[in-house]
Design a protein around this motif. Structure first.
Motif, PDB file in Angstrom:
ATOM      1  N   LEU A 127       0.799  -1.227   0.000  1.00 56.48           N
ATOM      2  CA  LEU A 127       0.000   0.000   0.000  1.00 56.48           C
ATOM      3  C   LEU A 127       0.832   1.277   0.000  1.00 56.48           C
ATOM      4  CD1 LEU A 127      -2.929   0.892   0.123  1.00 56.48           C
ATOM      5  CD2 LEU A 127      -2.760   0.842   2.599  1.00 56.48           C
ATOM      6  N   ASN A 128       1.828   1.344   0.903  1.00 59.29           N
ATOM      7  CA  ASN A 128       2.578   2.585   1.039  1.00 59.29           C
ATOM      8  C   ASN A 128       3.960   2.529   0.384  1.00 59.29           C
ATOM      9  OD1 ASN A 128       1.076   4.681   2.317  1.00 59.29           O
ATOM     10  ND2 ASN A 128       1.001   3.440   4.170  1.00 59.29           N
ATOM     11  N   ILE A 134      -0.332   3.718  -3.725  1.00 62.09           N
ATOM     12  CA  ILE A 134      -1.526   4.200  -3.000  1.00 62.09           C
ATOM     13  C   ILE A 134      -2.708   4.240  -3.958  1.00 62.09           C
ATOM     14  CG2 ILE A 134      -2.568   6.165  -1.820  1.00 62.09           C
ATOM     15  CD1 ILE A 134       0.136   6.905  -0.734  1.00 62.09           C
ATOM     16  N   TYR A 135      -2.476   4.856  -5.135  1.00 64.23           N
ATOM     17  CA  TYR A 135      -3.572   4.957  -6.105  1.00 64.23           C
ATOM     18  C   TYR A 135      -4.003   3.589  -6.589  1.00 64.23           C
ATOM     19  CZ  TYR A 135      -3.079   9.995  -6.319  1.00 64.23           C
ATOM     20  OH  TYR A 135      -3.066  11.311  -5.999  1.00 64.23           O
ATOM     21  N   MET A 138      -5.894   1.713  -3.686  1.00 61.10           N
ATOM     22  CA  MET A 138      -7.139   2.355  -3.257  1.00 61.10           C
ATOM     23  C   MET A 138      -8.166   2.379  -4.389  1.00 61.10           C
ATOM     24  SD  MET A 138      -6.866   2.911  -0.100  1.00 61.10           S
ATOM     25  CE  MET A 138      -8.266   3.959   0.260  1.00 61.10           C
TER      26      MET A 138
ATOM     27  N   LEU B 187      -4.093   4.750   7.396  1.00 62.16           N
ATOM     28  CA  LEU B 187      -2.990   4.126   6.672  1.00 62.16           C
ATOM     29  C   LEU B 187      -2.023   5.133   6.071  1.00 62.16           C
ATOM     30  CD1 LEU B 187      -5.121   1.471   4.754  1.00 62.16           C
ATOM     31  CD2 LEU B 187      -3.538   1.002   6.597  1.00 62.16           C
ATOM     32  N   PHE B 188      -2.431   6.398   5.934  1.00 62.25           N
ATOM     33  CA  PHE B 188      -1.632   7.349   5.163  1.00 62.25           C
ATOM     34  C   PHE B 188      -1.326   8.629   5.940  1.00 62.25           C
ATOM     35  CE2 PHE B 188      -4.526   5.103   2.246  1.00 62.25           C
ATOM     36  CZ  PHE B 188      -3.587   4.409   1.501  1.00 62.25           C
ATOM     37  N   PRO B 192      -3.796  11.507  -1.406  1.00 65.27           N
ATOM     38  CA  PRO B 192      -5.233  11.782  -1.492  1.00 65.27           C
ATOM     39  C   PRO B 192      -6.055  11.096  -0.409  1.00 65.27           C
ATOM     40  CG  PRO B 192      -4.580  10.232  -3.181  1.00 65.27           C
ATOM     41  CD  PRO B 192      -3.320  10.737  -2.558  1.00 65.27           C
ATOM     42  N   PHE B 193      -5.514  10.030   0.220  1.00 62.32           N
ATOM     43  CA  PHE B 193      -6.298   9.310   1.215  1.00 62.32           C
ATOM     44  C   PHE B 193      -5.872   9.625   2.643  1.00 62.32           C
ATOM     45  CE2 PHE B 193      -6.722   6.819  -2.657  1.00 62.32           C
ATOM     46  CZ  PHE B 193      -8.109   6.783  -2.756  1.00 62.32           C
TER      47      PHE B 193
END
Lengths: 198, 231
Positions: A127-128, A134-135, A138, B187-188, B192-193
């Motif tokens: 995810l990171n 991320i895009y 998500m 999580l971020f 954007p999230f």
């Protein structure tokens, strides 16, 4: 010689005159969802421009074959749904098998996606990892939620058939469900192009 | 008489929304939220520099969190009318609201706690601030379920002239889906999230604003049609 039932004639007239499929309210949801995804895509486009090199190198890590396979699965299932809608309109018993076929294809999309995610995570692409990941996670994740909701909607429609495989008065219902499933398909095609191909 | 009470409760939603906006924006100046990636020292300095505004803004936020309930009760009244005596969705709605909107109160409480003692160490102020922002954004999760429940209840209305318009049902489902990115804010820290990001903050904030205004608009329309009269 067979006499066409009145409702069937009515259905034909409805379908040829270019009416709004389903009930009008469904399009509030679909229009709203398209607006939201448009914002998603613009955000992505801006972020990609800012870190072009990173996005391009990260994008090559994605498995285009799996992406293409999923595109074909969804496109075929959309075709099945369209056929099912047409079958319900003409009171054809094949409507339910067609719908079940679409559900099976949609479920395979979910399975392929699960394999794709786990392969990516095994490669250390999580995810990171970077801004692209991320895009990727998500957007495809939110789309996957749409697929799951869409499958639930299709299952609901499949449960509405009577014992003879007919859906009396269910044209608006199946049209609405079908419209949502086509939305899921459309969004995936844009996502596939943006994330895998661009 | 009854319809006057319903109207008052519905308008109370607009009052609560306005109070919340005044509290979080011009008073506390937390709109848009502080960046999650901001170092603890800068977060703490922000609270020290804006102490009075944050404390007063927090009072408004806590007050508005309670004023939302008459509005939500009016929504529940419509849902109850739609469902009749057997009303699982109405009960679900009421319970979800009861804990989903309480977080707004706690968000105000943690803003207060963070600003209350400027001589606290930076890390403590920053942590209290984190909790306040999570409480402010995370309720997207109960709100998602609340919207889905509302949408299903409205769409389940089989009357020829529905109590609430059917497009409002679909609008609720749409709102629910768009609030979902709020679920991932933990999580971020950038992008954007994150809790100040386009998709986890701005889209849900705008969508919530649209939802709120359309709910009030549609509910006032239904009250005018006197749909609650007659059993």
């Amino acid at each position: 010689m067979t006499v066409q039932p009145l409702s069937e004639l009515h259905g034909r007239a409805r379908s040829t005159r270019g009416h709004v499929p389903g009930e009008e309210g469904v399009w509030v949801f679909i229009g709203g969802d398209l607006v939201a995804f448009a914002v998603f895509f613009i955000t992505y486009a801006v972020a990609r421009r800012q870190e072009l090199a990173l996005f391009e190198s990260a994008q090559t890590l994605l498995d285009r074959r799996l992406g293409l396979l999923n595109t074909l699965l969804l496109l075929t299932s959309s075709l099945f749904v369209a056929q099912a809608v047409a079958a319900v309109r003409r009171h054809d018993r094949r409507a339910r098998p067609l719908l079940l076929g679409a559900i099976a294809l949609g479920s395979s999309f979910v399975i392929v996606k699960a394999f794709e995610y786990s392969a990516k995570i095994a490669q250390g692409f999580t995810l990171n990892s970077n801004s692209f990941s991320i895009y990727y996670y998500m957007f495809t994740g939110i789309h996957l939620i749409h697929v799951l909701i869409g499958l639930a909607v299709l299952c609901f429609a499949a449960s509405r058939f009577d014992r003879n495989g007919q859906m009396p008065g269910g044209v608006a219902l199946i049209e609405g469900c079908g419209a949502f499933w086509h939305l899921v398909d459309l969004l995936w095609i844009i996502l596939f192009a943006l994330l895998y191909l661009l | 008489m009854k319809s006057t009470t319903m109207k008052l409760c519905t308008y109370m939603g607009a009052v609560a929304g306005t109070l919340m906006f005044i509290g979080i924006w011009p008073l506390a100046q937390m709109f848009p939220p502080l960046a999650p990636a901001l170092p603890a020292a800068e977060v703490a300095d922000y609270y020290r520099a804006h102490q009075t505004g944050i404390l007063v803004g927090a009072i408004l936020i806590m007050a508005c969190s309670v004023l939302f309930f008459p509005f939500l009760a009016a929504v529940a009244t419509f849902l109850k009318k739609i469902e009749g005596p057997v009303s699982p969705l109405t009960w679900a709605f009421v319970m979800i609201c009861a804990y989903g909107f309480v977080t707004v109160f706690f968000a105000g409480l943690f803003f207060t706690a963070a600003a209350y003692r400027p001589d606290n160490p930076d890390a403590i102020i920053a942590t209290l601030s984190d909790i306040a922002f999570f409480l402010f954004v995370m309720p997207a999760v109960p709100a998602f379920v609340q919207n889905v429940v509302t949408g299903i209840a409205i769409l389940g209305d089989k009357r020829a002239q529905p109590i609430l318009p059917r497009w409002l049902g679909y609008m609720n489902l749409w709102t629910g889906v768009l609030l979902l990115p709020g679920l991932a804010v933990g999580l971020f820290k950038v992008g954007p999230f994150a809790w100040n990001g386009v998709l986890a903050f701005w889209v849900p904030a705008v969508v919530f604003g649209i939802w709120f205004n359309l709910m009030i608009f549609a509910m006032l329309g239904s009250i005018k049609r006197n749909v609650l009269a007659g059993e």
